[in-house]
Motif scaffolding. Structure first.
Motif, PDB file in Angstrom:
ATOM      1  N   CYS A   1      11.168   3.136   4.673  1.00  0.00           N
ATOM      2  CA  CYS A   1      10.150   5.199   4.479  1.00  0.00           C
ATOM      3  C   CYS A   1      11.262   6.245   5.202  1.00  0.00           C
ATOM      4  O   CYS A   1      12.316   5.759   5.304  1.00  0.00           O
ATOM      5  CB  CYS A   1       9.324   4.784   5.940  1.00  0.00           C
ATOM      6  N   ALA A   2      10.958   7.188   4.390  1.00  0.00           N
ATOM      7  CA  ALA A   2      11.846   8.127   3.840  1.00  0.00           C
ATOM      8  C   ALA A   2      11.388   9.317   5.149  1.00  0.00           C
ATOM      9  O   ALA A   2      12.410  10.161   5.299  1.00  0.00           O
ATOM     10  CB  ALA A   2      12.042   9.322   2.865  1.00  0.00           C
ATOM     11  N   LEU A   3      10.437   8.524   5.477  1.00  0.00           N
ATOM     12  CA  LEU A   3      10.188  10.411   6.687  1.00  0.00           C
ATOM     13  C   LEU A   3      10.530   9.540   8.328  1.00  0.00           C
ATOM     14  O   LEU A   3      11.306  10.096   9.086  1.00  0.00           O
ATOM     15  CB  LEU A   3       8.808   9.765   6.923  1.00  0.00           C
TER      16      LEU A   3
ATOM     17  N   ALA B   1       0.818  -1.062   0.142  1.00  0.00           N
ATOM     18  CA  ALA B   1       0.081  -0.194   0.575  1.00  0.00           C
ATOM     19  C   ALA B   1       1.008   0.850   0.618  1.00  0.00           C
ATOM     20  O   ALA B   1       2.001   1.053   0.666  1.00  0.00           O
ATOM     21  CB  ALA B   1      -1.441  -0.122   1.234  1.00  0.00           C
ATOM     22  N   ALA B   2       0.532   2.542  -0.701  1.00  0.00           N
ATOM     23  CA  ALA B   2       1.848   3.365  -0.798  1.00  0.00           C
ATOM     24  C   ALA B   2       2.264   4.324   0.126  1.00  0.00           C
ATOM     25  O   ALA B   2       2.734   4.953  -0.158  1.00  0.00           O
ATOM     26  CB  ALA B   2       0.516   4.061  -2.681  1.00  0.00           C
ATOM     27  N   HIS B   3       1.075   4.221   0.970  1.00  0.00           N
ATOM     28  CA  HIS B   3       1.352   5.365   2.400  1.00  0.00           C
ATOM     29  C   HIS B   3       1.888   4.572   3.500  1.00  0.00           C
ATOM     30  O   HIS B   3       1.199   3.506   3.950  1.00  0.00           O
ATOM     31  CB  HIS B   3       0.137   6.492   2.368  1.00  0.00           C
ATOM     32  N   CYS B   4       2.902   5.194   4.118  1.00  0.00           N
ATOM     33  CA  CYS B   4       3.218   3.716   5.238  1.00  0.00           C
ATOM     34  C   CYS B   4       2.073   4.255   6.433  1.00  0.00           C
ATOM     35  O   CYS B   4       1.819   5.216   6.427  1.00  0.00           O
ATOM     36  CB  CYS B   4       4.447   4.921   5.463  1.00  0.00           C
TER      37      CYS B   4
ATOM     38  N   HIS C   1       7.673  -4.291  15.158  1.00  0.00           N
ATOM     39  CA  HIS C   1       7.516  -4.334  15.942  1.00  0.00           C
ATOM     40  C   HIS C   1       5.635  -3.806  15.913  1.00  0.00           C
ATOM     41  O   HIS C   1       5.493  -5.054  14.777  1.00  0.00           O
ATOM     42  CB  HIS C   1       7.268  -2.230  15.078  1.00  0.00           C
ATOM     43  N   ARG C   2       4.896  -3.967  16.231  1.00  0.00           N
ATOM     44  CA  ARG C   2       3.457  -3.308  15.983  1.00  0.00           C
ATOM     45  C   ARG C   2       2.747  -3.538  15.052  1.00  0.00           C
ATOM     46  O   ARG C   2       1.432  -4.040  14.626  1.00  0.00           O
ATOM     47  CB  ARG C   2       2.269  -3.538  17.482  1.00  0.00           C
ATOM     48  N   LEU C   3       3.701  -2.501  14.191  1.00  0.00           N
ATOM     49  CA  LEU C   3       2.885  -1.903  12.601  1.00  0.00           C
ATOM     50  C   LEU C   3       3.126  -3.005  11.606  1.00  0.00           C
ATOM     51  O   LEU C   3       3.997  -3.849  11.214  1.00  0.00           O
ATOM     52  CB  LEU C   3       3.573  -0.439  12.608  1.00  0.00           C
ATOM     53  N   THR C   4       1.778  -3.024  10.451  1.00  0.00           N
ATOM     54  CA  THR C   4       2.020  -4.092   9.673  1.00  0.00           C
ATOM     55  C   THR C   4       1.307  -3.006   8.378  1.00  0.00           C
ATOM     56  O   THR C   4       0.764  -2.769   8.659  1.00  0.00           O
ATOM     57  CB  THR C   4       1.340  -5.118   9.764  1.00  0.00           C
ATOM     58  N   GLN C   5       2.322  -2.843   7.352  1.00  0.00           N
ATOM     59  CA  GLN C   5       2.053  -2.418   5.814  1.00  0.00           C
ATOM     60  C   GLN C   5       1.051  -3.595   5.573  1.00  0.00           C
ATOM     61  O   GLN C   5       2.130  -4.296   4.764  1.00  0.00           O
ATOM     62  CB  GLN C   5       3.691  -1.652   5.870  1.00  0.00           C
ATOM     63  N   PRO C   6      -0.070  -3.052   4.542  1.00  0.00           N
ATOM     64  CA  PRO C   6      -0.653  -3.821   3.568  1.00  0.00           C
ATOM     65  C   PRO C   6       0.154  -4.537   2.409  1.00  0.00           C
ATOM     66  O   PRO C   6       0.985  -3.468   2.028  1.00  0.00           O
ATOM     67  CB  PRO C   6      -1.837  -2.760   3.773  1.00  0.00           C
TER      68      PRO C   6
ATOM     69  N   ILE D   1      10.676  -1.586   6.333  1.00  0.00           N
ATOM     70  CA  ILE D   1       9.148  -2.336   6.703  1.00  0.00           C
ATOM     71  C   ILE D   1       9.387  -3.968   5.466  1.00  0.00           C
ATOM     72  O   ILE D   1      10.212  -3.444   4.801  1.00  0.00           O
ATOM     73  CB  ILE D   1       8.448  -1.365   5.681  1.00  0.00           C
ATOM     74  N   GLY D   2       9.134  -4.757   5.868  1.00  0.00           N
ATOM     75  CA  GLY D   2      10.166  -6.440   5.532  1.00  0.00           C
ATOM     76  C   GLY D   2       9.203  -6.708   4.281  1.00  0.00           C
ATOM     77  O   GLY D   2       7.774  -6.254   3.926  1.00  0.00           O
ATOM     78  N   GLY D   3       9.581  -7.774   4.120  1.00  0.00           N
ATOM     79  CA  GLY D   3       8.569  -7.933   2.154  1.00  0.00           C
ATOM     80  C   GLY D   3       6.916  -8.292   2.878  1.00  0.00           C
ATOM     81  O   GLY D   3       6.097  -8.451   1.735  1.00  0.00           O
ATOM     82  N   ASP D   4       7.004  -9.007   4.209  1.00  0.00           N
ATOM     83  CA  ASP D   4       6.176  -9.772   4.846  1.00  0.00           C
ATOM     84  C   ASP D   4       5.021  -8.604   5.141  1.00  0.00           C
ATOM     85  O   ASP D   4       4.365  -8.631   5.505  1.00  0.00           O
ATOM     86  CB  ASP D   4       5.750 -10.392   5.430  1.00  0.00           C
ATOM     87  N   GLY D   5       5.169  -7.012   5.271  1.00  0.00           N
ATOM     88  CA  GLY D   5       4.910  -5.821   5.557  1.00  0.00           C
ATOM     89  C   GLY D   5       5.439  -6.233   7.017  1.00  0.00           C
ATOM     90  O   GLY D   5       4.939  -4.433   8.057  1.00  0.00           O
ATOM     91  N   ALA D   6       5.359  -6.738   7.824  1.00  0.00           N
ATOM     92  CA  ALA D   6       6.200  -6.060   8.972  1.00  0.00           C
ATOM     93  C   ALA D   6       7.350  -5.201   9.321  1.00  0.00           C
ATOM     94  O   ALA D   6       8.073  -4.983   8.660  1.00  0.00           O
ATOM     95  CB  ALA D   6       6.471  -7.471  10.030  1.00  0.00           C
ATOM     96  N   PHE D   7       6.687  -4.588  10.520  1.00  0.00           N
ATOM     97  CA  PHE D   7       8.399  -3.326  10.799  1.00  0.00           C
ATOM     98  C   PHE D   7       9.019  -3.654  11.446  1.00  0.00           C
ATOM     99  O   PHE D   7       9.291  -4.873  12.904  1.00  0.00           O
ATOM    100  CB  PHE D   7       7.160  -1.724  11.554  1.00  0.00           C
ATOM    101  N   GLN D   8      10.159  -3.693  11.296  1.00  0.00           N
ATOM    102  CA  GLN D   8      11.495  -3.825  12.368  1.00  0.00           C
ATOM    103  C   GLN D   8      12.200  -2.482  12.559  1.00  0.00           C
ATOM    104  O   GLN D   8      12.551  -1.585  11.480  1.00  0.00           O
ATOM    105  CB  GLN D   8      12.495  -5.169  11.356  1.00  0.00           C
ATOM    106  N   ASP D   9      12.882  -2.531  13.881  1.00  0.00           N
ATOM    107  CA  ASP D   9      13.222  -2.005  14.243  1.00  0.00           C
ATOM    108  C   ASP D   9      14.984  -2.066  14.160  1.00  0.00           C
ATOM    109  O   ASP D   9      14.840  -2.320  13.349  1.00  0.00           O
ATOM    110  CB  ASP D   9      13.511  -1.488  15.918  1.00  0.00           C
TER     111      ASP D   9
END
Length: 284
Positions: free
Chosen positions: A81-83, A59-62, A102-107, A88-96
């Motif tokens: 992410c630039a901001l 999905a285009a927006h973080c 992290h708990r966030l997941t990118q669609p 963001i991993g290939g499965d959408g999971a955020f990594q520190d």
């Protein structure tokens, strides 16, 4: 249900967008280590090709703070992410930074490469396979994208027009030899098969008439509505076209296309014949 206007047969609102595979871009537009932004029906997508060639559609927006991921950078582990520089991993999971999730997941969206193009699945559940040309034992095919056509009409009108035999005669100058046959290859498709003669006089008409002996065998398969798969035989030459109808929110449509040829053995003339076939298709 769709509501038609009282005059002109125009839709009062755009028809719903079917769940389907949609052609986003030629494969050549996305090199390893790069990102590419695309959209279909108001859905914005960012494609990433990893340094090793793996393809991911986000999905285009973080999901963190909404930054558009077209500004992101590609790393071996995913997209940064630039901001806020979150990975963001290939499965959408955020990594520190330490690699902890992290708990966030990118669609993300199912994505495949076929016919020299990148397709994304926009729908619920596991996606079906893309349609393939009907091949006899020993046959293979080569294909490539050939263009994008912007139209001011909706995909339903384009679909109806494509399967209209009166349109075939008046616009494309082909006359049926016998009654066309309608079949249902699968529960989510229908096919129109026909034989026709060339009645046009343009240069491409004369070429088709010569190559086919003035008997063109063709079939058009509507696959989930917004994709049309066309197969034709001119003499000994078999070719196919794919029309991916990508709706816009205002009811307009971009038709993104692929052309291919079917062969029994590879030849140094394959790419030349593919170019000739593409030119004839674009003229048609």
């Amino acid at each position: 249900s769709l509501e038609a206007a009282a005059w002109g047969g125009q839709w009062q609102r755009p028809p719903p967008m079917p769940e389907n595979w949609y052609l986003l871009a030629p494969s050549t537009r996305l090199r390893p280590g790069k990102v590419l932004a695309a959209s279909v029906g108001g859905t914005e997508i960012v494609l990433m090709r990893s340094p090793t060639g793996t393809l991911t559609a986000y999905a285009a927006h973080c999901a963190h703070m909404g930054c558009h991921l077209r500004h992101a950078s590609v790393e071996p582990q995913g997209l940064r992410c630039a901001l806020h520089r979150r990975l963001i991993g290939g499965d959408g999971a955020f990594q520190d930074a330490a690699g902890d999730p992290h708990r966030l997941t990118q669609p993300t969206y199912p994505v495949i490469e076929q016919y020299g193009a990148i397709f994304v699945w926009l729908g619920q559940g596991p996606p079906p396979d893309l349609p393939l040309p009907r091949l006899a034992p020993g046959e293979s095919f080569v294909a490539r994208p050939v263009g994008v056509f912007a139209t001011k009409t909706d995909w339903v009108s384009l679909l109806s027009n494509g399967f209209d035999m009166e349109h075939l005669a008046i616009v494309h100058r082909r006359r049926l030899i016998e009654t066309a046959e309608v079949t249902r290859p699968t529960s989510d498709s229908f096919r129109l098969s026909y034989r026709s003669r060339v009645i046009g006089t343009r240069l491409t008409d004369r070429i088709v008439k010569r190559l086919s002996g003035n008997e063109v065998h063709a079939s058009m398969t509507s696959w989930r509505g917004s994709m049309t798969f066309v197969e034709s035989t001119l003499g000994r030459r078999r070719s196919f076209f794919i029309l991916s109808m990508c709706p816009a929110p205002d009811g307009r449509t971009e038709v993104r296309s692929v052309v291919g040829i079917i062969q029994r053995r590879r030849s140094g003339l394959d790419q030349l014949w593919l170019r000739v076939t593409a030119a004839m298709f674009l003229s048609f």
